[in-house]
Design an enzyme around this catalytic site. Structure first.
Site, PDB file in Angstrom:
ATOM      1  N   HIS A  43       0.894  -1.483   0.101  1.00 32.63           N
ATOM      2  CA  HIS A  43      -0.009   0.004  -0.427  1.00 32.63           C
ATOM      3  C   HIS A  43       0.402   0.972   0.204  1.00 32.63           C
ATOM      4  CE1 HIS A  43       1.279  -0.653   4.228  1.00 32.63           C
ATOM      5  NE2 HIS A  43       0.311   0.306   4.521  1.00 32.63           N
ATOM      6  N   ASP A  44       1.800   0.982   0.861  1.00 34.48           N
ATOM      7  CA  ASP A  44       2.798   2.552   0.551  1.00 34.48           C
ATOM      8  C   ASP A  44       3.733   2.385   0.197  1.00 34.48           C
ATOM      9  OD1 ASP A  44       1.661   4.260   2.252  1.00 34.48           O
ATOM     10  OD2 ASP A  44       1.825   3.592   4.262  1.00 34.48           O
ATOM     11  N   LYS A  60       6.448   5.661  -1.259  1.00 35.70           N
ATOM     12  CA  LYS A  60       7.020   6.360  -0.483  1.00 35.70           C
ATOM     13  C   LYS A  60       8.085   6.831  -0.713  1.00 35.70           C
ATOM     14  CE  LYS A  60       3.851   6.974   3.479  1.00 35.70           C
ATOM     15  NZ  LYS A  60       3.775   6.132   4.994  1.00 35.70           N
ATOM     16  N   HIS A  89       2.579  10.021  -3.098  1.00 34.35           N
ATOM     17  CA  HIS A  89       2.853   8.597  -2.717  1.00 34.35           C
ATOM     18  C   HIS A  89       2.091   7.515  -2.802  1.00 34.35           C
ATOM     19  CE1 HIS A  89       0.484   7.662   0.824  1.00 34.35           C
ATOM     20  NE2 HIS A  89       0.628   6.728   0.832  1.00 34.35           N
ATOM     21  N   HIS A 117      -6.107   3.643  -1.042  1.00 37.27           N
ATOM     22  CA  HIS A 117      -6.102   2.984  -0.013  1.00 37.27           C
ATOM     23  C   HIS A 117      -6.230   4.484   1.356  1.00 37.27           C
ATOM     24  CE1 HIS A 117      -1.895   4.064   0.324  1.00 37.27           C
ATOM     25  NE2 HIS A 117      -1.598   4.067   1.411  1.00 37.27           N
ATOM     26  N   HIS A 118      -5.667   5.632   0.758  1.00 36.68           N
ATOM     27  CA  HIS A 118      -6.522   6.940   1.183  1.00 36.68           C
ATOM     28  C   HIS A 118      -7.764   7.580   0.713  1.00 36.68           C
ATOM     29  CE1 HIS A 118      -3.121   7.147   4.052  1.00 36.68           C
ATOM     30  NE2 HIS A 118      -2.737   7.201   3.571  1.00 36.68           N
ATOM     31  N   ASP A 132      -5.127  -0.832   7.909  1.00 39.17           N
ATOM     32  CA  ASP A 132      -3.938  -0.251   8.498  1.00 39.17           C
ATOM     33  C   ASP A 132      -4.373   0.679   9.573  1.00 39.17           C
ATOM     34  OD1 ASP A 132      -1.305   1.332   7.524  1.00 39.17           O
ATOM     35  OD2 ASP A 132      -2.373   2.829   6.714  1.00 39.17           O
TER      36      ASP A 132
END
Length: 351
Positions: A205-206, A209, A234, A260-261, A289
């Site tokens: 998911h990240d 970054k 990101h 996911h955000h 998360d």
């Protein structure tokens, strides 16, 4: 020293910054070639194989972004980094839009140079491995089998470790939210195969970054509005890294990275999606998360109690979170707590 010497190209027409960066990199075992303008850079790229190009925005006569675009369109095995002032108007965001892998911000320390370069090279290596994996899968014509999942695991795990390295999240956090995601997927009625893909894809998911400037990712205080806009990129960077594959695992990873955000009421980012327009995988990972972030200690906060964490998440029902998926998670909280207990943070986590 490096086991294999990576060849780097530095573009800097005033010589000062380029020489300083070159000295740092040569001392670390890299091979460096320095040129003074875009024309010389293109000649070098045509005649020699480089792993990375470093281009100084201030000294490239406005051609830095064109060079970055060239790197990614005409030299697909290369990575690009820009050198700029931290507050240079639009430079960092423009570089990201053109596909730069990282930014070295002046004034820079040797550690920053090495950190940004090593991460850019690692991301490049992973992208090349993903491209190779895609080609192998296409040649073998595997579809939806456990064998395909197994063949992809090493590259995916390494990609996730790169994201961990670029953030303050622990390996235990990644594992827990992966298991929480698989739990909700199973409760939501996904097939066994879909649950396993969710378990493997959710840690990605990240990954975007990797492309967030160090000065923003590791800033101890609150981000400015401009910095937060860069942080939000990101999601799109992660999507670009993972998208375009025939692999179901990477396709799901790309959807998760991008969504996911997002929030159920449409107030999230990057696209302001709402309700069912948000991919179900993104809605599931949002729950997993946030629950883990709330219930574990971070460098900026103590762990909240399970009761307080559930209360906070319940307040976000139908706002931040899909109400049906959140209800499934809370109704099966005992199982989630078993996962949490089985994957505790180590003593030095989040310090």
């Amino acid at each position: 020293m490096l086991d294999v010497v990576e060849k780097l190209l530095i573009v800097d027409n005033n010589g000062t910054a380029g020489t300083a960066i070159c000295d740092v990199l040569v001392d670390a075992g890299y091979g460096c070639t320095t040129v003074s303008n875009a024309l010389e850079a293109r000649q070098q790229l045509a005649e020699h194989a480089f792993a990375l190009i470093i281009c100084d925005v201030a000294s490239s006569n406005g051609d830095a972004m064109n060079l970055v675009a060239d790197v990614l369109s005409g030299h697909t095995s290369l990575a690009a980094i820009i050198v700029t002032e931290l507050d240079a108007e639009g430079a960092i965001e423009s570089a990201r839009a053109h596909g730069a892998y990282g930014c070295i911000t002046r004034p820079f320390a040797p550690g920053q140079v090495l950190f940004v370069v090593s991460n850019a090279l690692y991301r490049r290596q992973l992208e090349l491995e993903i491209q190779s994996m895609r080609a192998q899968n296409d040649a073998l014509d595997f579809t939806g089998s456990d064998r395909v999942l197994s063949a992809e695991q090493e590259t995916i795990q390494r990609l996730c470790r790169a994201a961990e390295f670029r953030d303050n999240e622990t390996a235990q956090h990644i594992q827990r939210m992966s298991e929480y995601s698989a739990l909700v997927a199973k409760l939501a009625g996904m097939s066994r195969y879909e649950v396993e893909v969710m378990r493997a894809a959710s840690p990605m998911h990240d990954v975007g970054k990797i492309g967030v400037p160090d000065s923003i990712l590791f800033k101890p205080g609150k981000l400015t509005d401009e910095e937060f806009e860069l942080m939000k990129l990101h999601t799109q960077i992660g999507y670009r890294i993972l998208s375009g594959s025939e692999s179901e695992l990477l396709q799901m990873g790309a959807r998760i990275a991008l969504s996911h955000h997002e929030k159920f009421d449409g107030s999230g980012y990057p696209n302001g999606l709402a309700t069912d327009a948000i991919p179900v995988e993104g809605r599931i990972v949002a729950i997993a998360d946030v629950f883990d972030a709330l219930t574990t200690k971070r460098c900026y906060k103590e762990a909240f109690s399970v009761e307080k964490s559930v209360s906070i998440m319940s307040e976000g029902r139908a706002k931040h979170f899909d109400p049906q998926l959140l209800d499934l998670f809370i109704d099966n909280l005992d199982t989630a707590l078993e996962i949490k207990a089985s994957l505790p943070d180590t003593d030095n986590s989040n310090n």
